[in-house]
Scaffold this motif. Structure first.
Motif, mmCIF file in Angstrom:
data_model
loop_
_atom_site.group_PDB
_atom_site.id
_atom_site.type_symbol
_atom_site.label_atom_id
_atom_site.label_comp_id
_atom_site.label_asym_id
_atom_site.label_seq_id
_atom_site.Cartn_x
_atom_site.Cartn_y
_atom_site.Cartn_z
ATOM 1 N N PHE A 88 0.851 -1.175 0.000
ATOM 2 C CA PHE A 88 0.000 0.000 0.000
ATOM 3 C C PHE A 88 0.897 1.238 0.000
ATOM 4 O O PHE A 88 2.001 1.214 0.537
ATOM 5 C CB PHE A 88 -0.907 0.013 1.233
ATOM 6 C CG PHE A 88 -1.766 -1.217 1.369
ATOM 7 C CD1 PHE A 88 -3.058 -1.228 0.866
ATOM 8 C CD2 PHE A 88 -1.279 -2.362 1.990
ATOM 9 C CE1 PHE A 88 -3.856 -2.362 0.985
ATOM 10 C CE2 PHE A 88 -2.068 -3.497 2.120
ATOM 11 C CZ PHE A 88 -3.365 -3.496 1.610
ATOM 12 N N GLU A 89 0.406 2.305 -0.610
ATOM 13 C CA GLU A 89 1.180 3.542 -0.684
ATOM 14 C C GLU A 89 0.431 4.683 -0.005
ATOM 15 O O GLU A 89 -0.803 4.720 -0.022
ATOM 16 C CB GLU A 89 1.449 3.929 -2.136
ATOM 17 C CG GLU A 89 2.352 2.984 -2.894
ATOM 18 C CD GLU A 89 2.564 3.466 -4.322
ATOM 19 O OE1 GLU A 89 3.250 4.500 -4.503
ATOM 20 O OE2 GLU A 89 2.037 2.811 -5.250
ATOM 21 N N THR A 90 1.175 5.598 0.575
ATOM 22 C CA THR A 90 0.582 6.780 1.180
ATOM 23 C C THR A 90 1.652 7.857 1.309
ATOM 24 O O THR A 90 2.799 7.663 0.900
ATOM 25 C CB THR A 90 -0.010 6.445 2.567
ATOM 26 O OG1 THR A 90 -0.732 7.569 3.059
ATOM 27 C CG2 THR A 90 1.081 6.082 3.560
ATOM 28 N N GLN A 97 -1.152 11.397 5.218
ATOM 29 C CA GLN A 97 -2.224 10.404 5.263
ATOM 30 C C GLN A 97 -1.798 9.078 5.895
ATOM 31 O O GLN A 97 -2.583 8.135 5.944
ATOM 32 C CB GLN A 97 -2.734 10.134 3.837
ATOM 33 C CG GLN A 97 -3.414 11.322 3.181
ATOM 34 C CD GLN A 97 -4.661 11.743 3.942
ATOM 35 O OE1 GLN A 97 -5.479 10.901 4.313
ATOM 36 N NE2 GLN A 97 -4.820 13.032 4.179
ATOM 37 N N LEU A 98 -0.569 9.024 6.398
ATOM 38 C CA LEU A 98 -0.052 7.771 6.949
ATOM 39 C C LEU A 98 -0.924 7.244 8.084
ATOM 40 O O LEU A 98 -1.257 6.051 8.131
ATOM 41 C CB LEU A 98 1.385 7.965 7.442
ATOM 42 C CG LEU A 98 2.034 6.762 8.141
ATOM 43 C CD1 LEU A 98 2.055 5.552 7.220
ATOM 44 C CD2 LEU A 98 3.444 7.116 8.608
ATOM 45 N N VAL A 152 -4.108 7.791 8.750
ATOM 46 C CA VAL A 152 -5.402 7.334 8.243
ATOM 47 C C VAL A 152 -5.255 5.971 7.571
ATOM 48 O O VAL A 152 -6.045 5.050 7.795
ATOM 49 C CB VAL A 152 -5.985 8.359 7.251
ATOM 50 C CG1 VAL A 152 -7.275 7.818 6.627
ATOM 51 C CG2 VAL A 152 -6.250 9.686 7.949
ATOM 52 N N GLN A 153 -4.217 5.842 6.737
ATOM 53 C CA GLN A 153 -4.009 4.590 6.012
ATOM 54 C C GLN A 153 -3.679 3.438 6.961
ATOM 55 O O GLN A 153 -4.178 2.315 6.800
ATOM 56 C CB GLN A 153 -2.873 4.761 5.001
ATOM 57 C CG GLN A 153 -2.572 3.526 4.167
ATOM 58 C CD GLN A 153 -3.677 3.180 3.189
ATOM 59 O OE1 GLN A 153 -3.953 3.908 2.250
ATOM 60 N NE2 GLN A 153 -4.352 2.056 3.425
ATOM 61 N N GLN A 172 -6.785 2.259 8.682
ATOM 62 C CA GLN A 172 -7.603 1.448 7.783
ATOM 63 C C GLN A 172 -7.029 0.036 7.624
ATOM 64 O O GLN A 172 -7.778 -0.951 7.576
ATOM 65 C CB GLN A 172 -7.696 2.133 6.414
ATOM 66 C CG GLN A 172 -8.496 3.426 6.426
ATOM 67 C CD GLN A 172 -8.484 4.140 5.082
ATOM 68 O OE1 GLN A 172 -7.739 3.762 4.169
ATOM 69 N NE2 GLN A 172 -9.300 5.179 4.957
ATOM 70 N N LEU A 173 -5.699 -0.049 7.562
ATOM 71 C CA LEU A 173 -5.063 -1.360 7.430
ATOM 72 C C LEU A 173 -5.302 -2.223 8.665
ATOM 73 O O LEU A 173 -5.566 -3.420 8.561
ATOM 74 C CB LEU A 173 -3.557 -1.194 7.204
ATOM 75 C CG LEU A 173 -3.066 -1.074 5.763
ATOM 76 C CD1 LEU A 173 -1.546 -0.988 5.728
ATOM 77 C CD2 LEU A 173 -3.549 -2.239 4.920
ATOM 78 N N GLU A 210 -8.687 -3.499 8.400
ATOM 79 C CA GLU A 210 -8.788 -4.492 7.328
ATOM 80 C C GLU A 210 -8.263 -5.858 7.767
ATOM 81 O O GLU A 210 -8.791 -6.893 7.364
ATOM 82 C CB GLU A 210 -8.011 -4.004 6.104
ATOM 83 C CG GLU A 210 -8.072 -4.945 4.909
ATOM 84 C CD GLU A 210 -7.376 -4.394 3.680
ATOM 85 O OE1 GLU A 210 -6.855 -5.189 2.875
ATOM 86 O OE2 GLU A 210 -7.351 -3.155 3.520
ATOM 87 N N LEU A 266 3.517 -0.894 3.985
ATOM 88 C CA LEU A 266 2.891 0.416 3.817
ATOM 89 C C LEU A 266 3.992 1.416 3.488
ATOM 90 O O LEU A 266 4.716 1.874 4.383
ATOM 91 C CB LEU A 266 2.150 0.815 5.099
ATOM 92 C CG LEU A 266 1.465 2.179 5.105
ATOM 93 C CD1 LEU A 266 0.529 2.335 3.906
ATOM 94 C CD2 LEU A 266 0.684 2.377 6.404
ATOM 95 N N VAL A 323 5.564 4.840 2.628
ATOM 96 C CA VAL A 323 5.229 6.239 2.888
ATOM 97 C C VAL A 323 6.282 7.147 2.263
ATOM 98 O O VAL A 323 7.480 6.981 2.492
ATOM 99 C CB VAL A 323 5.105 6.517 4.408
ATOM 100 C CG1 VAL A 323 6.345 6.072 5.159
ATOM 101 C CG2 VAL A 323 4.828 7.985 4.678
#
Length: 232
Positions: free
Chosen positions: A65-67, A71-72, A74-75, A78-79, A82, A227, A229
Motif C-alpha cells: 500500500f502507498e501513502t 495520510q499515513l 489514516v491509512q 484502515q489497514l 482491514e 505500507l 510512505v
C-alpha cells in the motif's frame, strides 16, 4: 552447563598459518578489479525501485500500500481494521512518534514492546493478531524488508503475530542486498552503533517441502503488508 574448549589456540594458529596471518589479526579487505554488483539497477530512481518492489510482492504473497506522511495515520488505521484489529503490538521505535502515529496507536490500544517484561512480552507478541514495525532498508529486487533489530525493536514483533504490517519509508528502498550492506558499512565507518542483529524478511513464511506444493503461513506471520510512505 559450562563446557571447555580443547586445543583452541593450536587450532586457530594452524588456520592462521595457512592464511599467512597472525592469530587475532584483522584481515585486510580485498580490492576487487571488477564490482558488477554495484552496477545493477544503479541508475534507478525511487519510483523505479518502488515499481520493481511492487512486482516482487506478488510472488511472495505480500500486499503493498502507498501513502504520504500526511495520510499515513489514516491509512494505517484502515489497514489495522482491514486485518481484523484485535490484539496489536508495536516495536518501541521513536519513528512512530516522528511519523505522528501516537494517536493511532492509542486509539487501537497498541501495546509497545518492552524488553524488561522478558517472556511476558514474547507471549504478548505470540498471541497478537497484528505486529507493527518500521523498515530500515527495503530490497526492491525481492521486496525484502531489512529490520535492524535490537532490544527495543525486537524481531518477535514482526515474526510472531498473525499479521505483520511494516511501514516502509520510501527513502529506505534500495536495489538489492549489495546496497543494504553498503548502508550498514557506512554506519560502521562513521562510528555509529549498529544493530546487534539484522533480519531480512521476504513476505509470510512458506514451504514447499511436501510434494512441491506451496503452503503459506507455515510458521511466522501468515500475512504481511508493506505500507510505503513518501518521506516528508
Amino acid at each position: 552447563m559450562k563446557g571447555t574448549i580443547e586445543n583452541r589456540d593450536s587450532f586457530l594458529e594452524k588456520i592462521a598459518d595457512k592464511l599467512k596471518r597472525t592469530p587475532g589479526e584483522a584481515p585486510e579487505k580485498p580490492v576487487w578489479t571488477y564490482t558488477p554488483q554495484n552496477k545493477v539497477y544503479q541508475n534507478y530512481s525511487e519510483d523505479q525501485l518502488l515499481a520493481m518492489m511492487k512486482e516482487a510482492c506478488a510472488p511472495i504473497h505480500t500486499k503493498l500500500f502507498e501513502t504520504n506522511s500526511e495520510q499515513l495515520g489514516v491509512q494505517l488505521d484502515q489497514l489495522i481494521a482491514e486485518y481484523g484489529g484485535g490484539s496489536i503490538i508495536a516495536t518501541n521505535d521513536l519513528r512512530f512518534h516522528t511519523f505522528g502515529l501516537d494517536g493511532i496507536l492509542k486509539k487501537n490500544n497498541v501495546a509497545v514492546w518492552d524488553y524488561k517484561e522478558g517472556h511476558k512480552a514474547i507471549e504478548r507478541a505470540t498471541h497478537a493478531n497484528i505486529g507493527l514495525s518500521i523498515c530500515d532498508v527495503m530490497l526492491a529486487e525481492s521486496a525484502t524488508a531489512g529490520l535492524f533489530n535490537d532490544q527495543d525493536k525486537a524481531r518477535s514483533v514482526s515474526l510472531l503475530p498473525v499479521t505483520s504490517i511494516v511501514i516502509v519509508p520510501k527513502s529506505s528502498i534500495v536495489p538489492r542486498m549489495t546496497q543494504a550492506m553498503q548502508r550498514v558499512e557506512e554506519r560502521v565507518q562513521k562510528g555509529e552503533t549498529i544493530s546487534s542483529y539484522i533480519n531480512f524478511i521476504s513476505g509470510p513464511s512458506n514451504s514447499a517441502d511436501i510434494e512441491m506444493k506451496l503452503v503459506v503461513g507455515v510458521h511466522g506471520p501468515v500475512k504481511v503488508a508493506y505500507l510505503v510512505v513518501a518521506d516528508r
